[in-house]
Scaffold this motif. Structure first.
Motif, PDB file in Angstrom:
ATOM      1  N   ASP A 601      26.105  37.207  77.220  1.00 22.33           N
ATOM      2  CA  ASP A 601      26.803  38.455  76.935  1.00 22.33           C
ATOM      3  C   ASP A 601      27.224  39.088  78.260  1.00 22.33           C
ATOM      4  O   ASP A 601      26.378  39.289  79.143  1.00 22.33           O
ATOM      5  N   VAL A 602      28.493  39.413  78.383  1.00 15.21           N
ATOM      6  CA  VAL A 602      29.026  40.006  79.605  1.00 15.21           C
ATOM      7  C   VAL A 602      29.735  41.300  79.246  1.00 15.21           C
ATOM      8  O   VAL A 602      30.587  41.315  78.347  1.00 15.21           O
ATOM      9  N   GLY A 603      29.366  42.394  79.923  1.00 15.85           N
ATOM     10  CA  GLY A 603      30.052  43.641  79.611  1.00 15.85           C
ATOM     11  C   GLY A 603      29.366  44.853  80.192  1.00 15.85           C
ATOM     12  O   GLY A 603      28.689  44.784  81.223  1.00 15.85           O
ATOM     13  N   ARG A 604      29.542  45.988  79.491  1.00 19.55           N
ATOM     14  CA  ARG A 604      29.041  47.276  79.953  1.00 19.55           C
ATOM     15  C   ARG A 604      27.886  47.724  79.060  1.00 19.55           C
ATOM     16  O   ARG A 604      27.970  47.639  77.829  1.00 19.55           O
ATOM     17  N   TYR A 605      26.827  48.230  79.699  1.00 18.82           N
ATOM     18  CA  TYR A 605      25.613  48.615  78.995  1.00 18.82           C
ATOM     19  C   TYR A 605      25.561  50.126  78.801  1.00 18.82           C
ATOM     20  O   TYR A 605      26.441  50.870  79.240  1.00 18.82           O
ATOM     21  N   LEU A 606      24.515  50.590  78.124  1.00 22.52           N
ATOM     22  CA  LEU A 606      24.441  51.999  77.727  1.00 22.52           C
ATOM     23  C   LEU A 606      24.406  52.961  78.899  1.00 22.52           C
ATOM     24  O   LEU A 606      24.876  54.098  78.792  1.00 22.52           O
ATOM     25  N   ALA A 607      23.852  52.554  80.016  1.00 18.06           N
ATOM     26  CA  ALA A 607      23.792  53.435  81.188  1.00 18.06           C
ATOM     27  C   ALA A 607      25.075  53.386  82.008  1.00 18.06           C
ATOM     28  O   ALA A 607      25.141  53.987  83.087  1.00 18.06           O
ATOM     29  N   GLY A 608      26.087  52.681  81.511  1.00 18.55           N
ATOM     30  CA  GLY A 608      27.329  52.553  82.255  1.00 18.55           C
ATOM     31  C   GLY A 608      27.337  51.440  83.264  1.00 18.55           C
ATOM     32  O   GLY A 608      28.334  51.250  83.981  1.00 18.55           O
ATOM     33  N   ASP A 609      26.257  50.679  83.348  1.00 20.38           N
ATOM     34  CA  ASP A 609      26.192  49.574  84.294  1.00 20.38           C
ATOM     35  C   ASP A 609      26.885  48.343  83.712  1.00 20.38           C
ATOM     36  O   ASP A 609      26.942  48.139  82.500  1.00 20.38           O
ATOM     37  N   TYR A 610      27.420  47.503  84.602  1.00 20.42           N
ATOM     38  CA  TYR A 610      28.132  46.290  84.213  1.00 20.42           C
ATOM     39  C   TYR A 610      27.305  45.074  84.617  1.00 20.42           C
ATOM     40  O   TYR A 610      26.683  45.049  85.685  1.00 20.42           O
ATOM     41  N   GLY A 611      27.323  44.059  83.750  1.00 22.58           N
ATOM     42  CA  GLY A 611      26.573  42.861  84.079  1.00 22.58           C
ATOM     43  C   GLY A 611      26.571  41.873  82.943  1.00 22.58           C
ATOM     44  O   GLY A 611      27.477  41.846  82.106  1.00 22.58           O
ATOM     45  N   ALA A 612      25.528  41.039  82.911  1.00 26.80           N
ATOM     46  CA  ALA A 612      25.457  39.968  81.931  1.00 26.80           C
ATOM     47  C   ALA A 612      24.009  39.754  81.501  1.00 26.80           C
ATOM     48  O   ALA A 612      23.069  39.960  82.276  1.00 26.80           O
ATOM     49  N   THR A 613      23.859  39.331  80.249  1.00 28.55           N
ATOM     50  CA  THR A 613      22.565  38.944  79.702  1.00 28.55           C
ATOM     51  C   THR A 613      22.629  37.475  79.312  1.00 28.55           C
ATOM     52  O   THR A 613      23.558  37.049  78.615  1.00 28.55           O
ATOM     53  N   VAL A 614      21.671  36.703  79.778  1.00 30.29           N
ATOM     54  CA  VAL A 614      21.593  35.294  79.415  1.00 30.29           C
ATOM     55  C   VAL A 614      20.302  35.078  78.639  1.00 30.29           C
ATOM     56  O   VAL A 614      19.258  35.630  78.987  1.00 30.29           O
ATOM     57  N   ALA A 615      20.393  34.334  77.550  1.00 26.78           N
ATOM     58  CA  ALA A 615      19.234  34.085  76.696  1.00 26.78           C
ATOM     59  C   ALA A 615      19.198  32.614  76.313  1.00 26.78           C
ATOM     60  O   ALA A 615      20.240  31.981  76.115  1.00 26.78           O
ATOM     61  N   LEU A 616      17.999  32.075  76.224  1.00 26.63           N
ATOM     62  CA  LEU A 616      17.798  30.698  75.785  1.00 26.63           C
ATOM     63  C   LEU A 616      16.639  30.681  74.812  1.00 26.63           C
ATOM     64  O   LEU A 616      15.560  31.200  75.114  1.00 26.63           O
ATOM     65  N   ASP A 617      16.881  30.098  73.631  1.00 28.68           N
ATOM     66  CA  ASP A 617      15.864  30.034  72.587  1.00 28.68           C
ATOM     67  C   ASP A 617      15.620  28.591  72.196  1.00 28.68           C
ATOM     68  O   ASP A 617      16.552  27.764  72.176  1.00 28.68           O
ATOM     69  N   ARG A 618      14.373  28.315  71.884  1.00 33.43           N
ATOM     70  CA  ARG A 618      14.074  27.060  71.206  1.00 33.43           C
ATOM     71  C   ARG A 618      13.888  27.383  69.730  1.00 33.43           C
ATOM     72  O   ARG A 618      13.085  28.250  69.371  1.00 33.43           O
ATOM     73  N   GLU A 619      14.639  26.664  68.901  1.00 36.21           N
ATOM     74  CA  GLU A 619      14.660  26.955  67.470  1.00 36.21           C
ATOM     75  C   GLU A 619      14.151  25.747  66.688  1.00 36.21           C
ATOM     76  O   GLU A 619      14.340  24.596  67.088  1.00 36.21           O
TER      77      GLU A 619
END
Length: 709
Positions: A601-619
C-alpha cells in the motif's frame, strides 16, 4: 515515554463473542492438532528452539506456532514463535525485568520488545549435524541483541549434543576472540534493525547436551556464554556460574513444562503451548454430509416437454431448490431456467470454503432441475456484487462424484460474474438483521500495565435497502475495563491521530461505534467498487471510496482508495473535532503461491505522512493466516517516537477450525508493539479485496478439496 500497542480483534458479532473460545483453542491445541508432537524441539527461556537459555540447531515442524512464558530471577519473557517456512522461523518477544534501572524504567520494571529470526543452513542427517544461524533481538533496543551459529546432532536415540558460537550477549562470557568492534549501548527509540552489530564483537562458545529417556521427559545440561552484564551490574541478578540444569516435561498434546536451575543462583520455570494451523482441531469437520448427486437416465436428458409450461416448471424448481439450499445454510436469490442451462444467484452466509458452498449447490441443482438442463452456472454474490461465475457440466458432476475434487476443478469453468447473475427475486429486500453480543478490546505493551482491556456489550444492526446498499450501525456500552487509565503523554511532531485512544475509551461510554451507508457495485468487467459515508469508525467520520481491479483467474489485484475524514469527538457520539485529512492509498495484492500472499500500500496516512506499508502473510487452506507488516513513511524516527516505525504481527483464526463446523467468521488479531501516530490508517469496514478474492480461481483452487464435502 511508551505508548500502548493495541491488539485488535475484529470480525462478525459471533466471531467477537467467541474470540475467547478460539484463543483458548489456539493455546490448548488438542492432540489431533499436533500429530507431529514427537517432532517438536525443546524451547528455551527465550521462546525459541533451544536447551535452557542457549539455542539449538534445527527447526520445529513447518507452521508450528508456539507461545512461551518463562520466569527466572527478576526476568519474565513472553514469546510468540512461528515456523514461517520449513527452514525459517521468527519470534516476537515481550520481556519485563524488575529492579533494572534503565531508561524507560517504570516503578522498578523495565519492559522490552524484541524480534528474532533463525534459519536452518543444514538439515541433520545420519552423519552430519543440523546447523542453524540466528539473529536475536535484531529489531529492538539491543538489550537481548546477539547472533549465533549452532550445530546439534543426535548421537544415539534420545541423546543430543549441541555446540555453537555466539556474539553480542551470547559472546559476553568466555570469549575466545573477536570479529571487530560492536556498539554496546541500548538503542533509545528501538525498533530499527541493528545491522551494524551483527556478528561483530567478542565471540564465545556455548553448548550442552539433552537426554530423553522417553517421549515425556528430557534432561538438559548447558554451558552458557551469556554473562548477563546489564542485569548483574545495574540490577539484582547474581550470576555465579555458566552452568545451567533443567528438565522438560512434554504433555501428550505437545505442550512443554520446564523447570531450571540457572547461573548458580536462580530457579526458573516456563510453559510452552503449541498449535499448528495446518492441522484442524476436528479433521474433516463435523457437518452433515450433503445429498448425493441425482444421476439422470439417458432418455430423460433429451426430454424438453417441460418447456411447454416453463413458467410453472421454473416456479416449482425454484421453490424446491430454495428449500434444499436453506437446509444447507445457503440462500437462493434468483434462478434463471433455460432448456439446457440454469443460472442461479447464490448467497453464502455459512461456508468459509467457497467450493463447499458451490459443491452443495450443484448437488441440490442435480436433484430438482429438469433432466435436460446440462449446464449449471452458479454465481455467488457478496454485498450485491456478482463474484465469479462457476460453470459446471451436469454430466461431469454425475461422472466424477466419487473421484478426486481436482478432477472436477479441471472440468469446471470459472468466469467473471459481471452481468451474469439474474436479478434477485421480489421480497428479499429490504432485509433487516441485528445482533446483541459482548465485546472485548485489548491493549498490550503499555509500560504501566502490560495488558489492558475494556469489556462490554454491543448492539449492531444492518438494514439492506438493496442488495448492494447497506445502512449499518453499532452502539457499545462498556461494563468495565482500564483502557482509559493510560496517562502517558508522548509528544511528537505529528497530530494525535491514534494516541488519544484512552480519551475515546474514557468519554465514549456509551458510544456510536459506527453509523454508515455503504454502496457496492460492479462498474465494469474485472472492476469492483465501494462508497461508504458516515461515522466510519470509532475515531473518524467522513467519506471513503474504493475501486478494485481483479481478473478472476489472476493472482494479481490492484486497488485505489480515497478518504476524506474528520476526527470524531471523544464521546463518540455525533460531534466532530477540527482535525481533518485527505488520506488514501494505491494497493497491489499478489498471491505468490505455496501459501504466501503479499500486499503493498502506497499513499498518505492519517497524520498526513506519506509512505508505504508492506505485508506478507502465510495462508492455509483452512482459513488460518499468520503474517507481519511494516510501514515506512517520511516521518523521521525522532518524530515517530519509540519504535521508530509502525510494524506488527497479524493472525486470523477461522471459527470453523475451532468449532469443526462450517463458518465464514474469523477472529482477526493485530498485535503491535506500540500504537503511534505515524503510519496510521483508517479502519473502514467492507474493503473489497478480501470479499472478492475468496470466489476467484486462485483462492477457489486452494480449497477445492471441499467441493464434495
Amino acid at each position: 515515554m511508551t505508548q500502548t500497542g493495541l491488539t485488535r480483534y475484529t470480525g462478525s458479532w459471533r466471531g467477537r463473542a467467541l474470540c475467547a473460545a478460539s484463543i483458548l483453542a489456539l493455546m490448548t491445541a488438542l492432540p489431533s492438532t499436533l500429530a507431529l508432537a514427537q517432532g517438536l524441539p525443546g524451547y528455551n527461556l527465550y521462546g525459541s528452539p533451544g536447551l535452557i537459555d542457549m539455542p539449538t540447531a534445527g527447526p520445529a515442524p513447518d507452521a508450528t506456532l508456539a507461545t512461551t512464558v518463562s520466569r527466572f530471577g527478576d526476568t519474565t519473557r513472553a514469546t510468540l514463535n512461528f515456523q514461517i517456512t520449513p527452514r525459517l522461523s521468527g519470534s516476537f518477544r515481550y520481556s519485563a525485568i524488575e529492579n533494572f534501572p534503565a531508561p524507560g524504567n517504570v516503578n522498578g520494571r523495565y519492559f522490552d520488545r524484541s524480534f528474532d529470526l533463525r534459519y536452518e543452513l543444514l538439515t541433520e542427517t545420519q552423519t552430519l549435524p543440523a546447523i542453524t544461524v540466528g539473529l536475536q533481538d535484531f529489531i529492538g533496543t539491543g538489550l537481548y541483541g546477539g547472533e549465533y551459529l549452532v550445530a546439534t546432532k543426535e548421537l544415539v536415540p534420545g541423546l543430543r549434543v549441541t555446540g555453537g558460537l555466539g556474539w553480542g550477549r551470547l559472546g559476553s562470557y568466555g570469549a575466545i576472540g573477536d570479529t571487530g568492534d560492536r556498539p554496546a549501548e541500548l538503542l533509545g527509540q528501538g525498533g530499527v534493525p541493528t545491522y551494524d552489530r551483527w556478528f561483530r564483537g567478542d565471540v564465545a562458545p556455548f553448548g550442552g547436551v539433552s537426554y530423553s529417556p522417553n517421549k515425556s521427559l528430557t534432561f538438559k545440561l548447558e554451558y552458557s556464554s551469556d554473562d548477563y552484564v546489564q542485569e548483574s551490574t545495574t540490577g539484582q541478578f547474581d550470576r555465579e556460574s555458566p552452568w545451567n540444569y533443567g528438565i522438560d516435561y512434554r504433555f501428550n498434546n505437545g505442550n512443554q513444562l520446564s523447570l531450571y536451575h540457572v547461573y548458580g543462583t536462580e530457579v526458573g520455570a516456563q510453559f510452552t503451548l503449541f498449535t499448528n494451523p495446518k492441522r484442524a482441531q476436528v479433521p474433516g469437520g463435523t457437518e452433515t454430509a450433503p445429498l448425493p448427486v441425482a444421476v439422470r437416465s439417458p432418455a430423460a436428458v433429451q426430454d424438453l416437454g417441460w418447456t411447454t409450461d416453463s413458467a410453472a416448471t421454473s416456479a416449482n424448481a425454484k421453490s424446491a431448490l430454495k428449500s434444499s439450499l436453506e437446509r444447507e445454510g445457503l440462500v437462493l436469490e434468483a434462478l434463471k431456467l433455460e432448456p439446457r442451462r440454469a443460472t442461479i444467484r447464490l448467497r453464502n452466509p455459512r461456508y468459509g470454503a467457497a467450493p463447499q458452498a458451490i459443491g452443495r449447490t450443484a448437488r441440490a441443482m442435480s436433484r430438482v432441475l429438469p433432466a435436460s438442463v446440462e449446464e449449471f452456472v452458479i454465481v455467488p454474490v457478496v454485498n450485491g456484487m456478482a463474484m465469479s461465475a462457476v460453470s459446471i457440466q451436469r454430466s461431469d458432476l454425475e461422472a466424477l462424484e466419487n473421484d478426486a475434487a481436482t478432477e472436477m476443478l479441471a472440468k469446471a469453468r470459472i468466469l467473471d460474474g459481471y452481468n451474469m447473475a439474474p436479478a434477485p427475486e421480489a421480497g428479499l429486500y429490504p432485509r433487516f438483521t441485528w445482533a446483541f453480543n459482548p465485546y472485548i478490546a485489548l491493549s498490550a505493551f503499555d509500560p504501566d500495565n502490560p495488558v489492558r482491556a475494556d469489556a462490554g456489550v454491543r448492539l449492531k444492526a444492518d438494514y439492506r435497502v438493496l442488495p448492494n446498499l447497506v445502512l449499518s450501525g453499532a452502539v457499545t456500552k462498556k461494563i468495565g475495563g482500564n483502557l482509559d487509565d493510560v496517562t502517558r503523554n508522548d509528544p511528537s511532531g505529528l497530530p494525535r491521530v491514534r494516541t488519544d485512544y484512552a480519551k475515546y475509551s474514557k468519554e465514549g461510554d456509551p458510544a456510536i461505534e459506527h453509523l454508515t451507508l455503504a454502496a457496492y457495485g460492479r462498474p465494469g468487467k474485472n472492476l469492483y467498487s465501494r462508497v461508504t459515508l458516515g461515522y466510519l469508525e470509532e475515531m473518524y467520520a467522513g467519506a471513503s471510496g474504493e475501486l478494485l481491479w481483479k481478473q478472476v483467474g489472476s493472482p494479481l489485484a490492484l486497488g485505489v482508495e480515497l478518504n476524506f475524514v474528520k476526527q470524531r469527538d471523544y464521546d463518540q457520539m455525533l460531534g466532530l473535532r477540527d482535525y481533518e485529512v485527505l488520506t488514501g492509498h494505491a494497493s497491489a495484492y499478489y498471491d505468490f503461491g505455496n501459501g504466501f500472499h503479499g500486499q503493498l500500500d502506497v499513499g498518505r496516512y492519517l497524520a498526513g505522512d506519506y509512505g508505504a506499508t508492506v505485508a506478507l502473510d502465510r495462508e492455509f487452506a483452512n482459513g488460518w493466516r499468520v503474517g507481519a507488516f511494516a510501514t515506512f513513511t517520511d516521518v523521521s524516527y525522532d518524530d515517530f517516537g519509540e519504535g521508530s516505525f509502525d510494524k506488527g504481527i497479524r493472525l486470523s483464526i477461522p471459527l470453523g477450525w475451532v468449532l469443526g463446523q462450517p463458518s465464514r467468521q474469523a477472529n482477526n488479531a493485530e498485535i503491535k508493539s506500540l500504537t503511534r501516530d505515524g503510519g496510521a490508517r483508517l479502519n473502514v469496514d467492507g474493503r473489497l479485496y478480501e470479499q472478492v478474492r475468496d470466489y476467484h480461481r486462485p483462492e477457489l483452487a486452494k480449497t477445492w478439496g471441499k467441493f464434495w464435502r
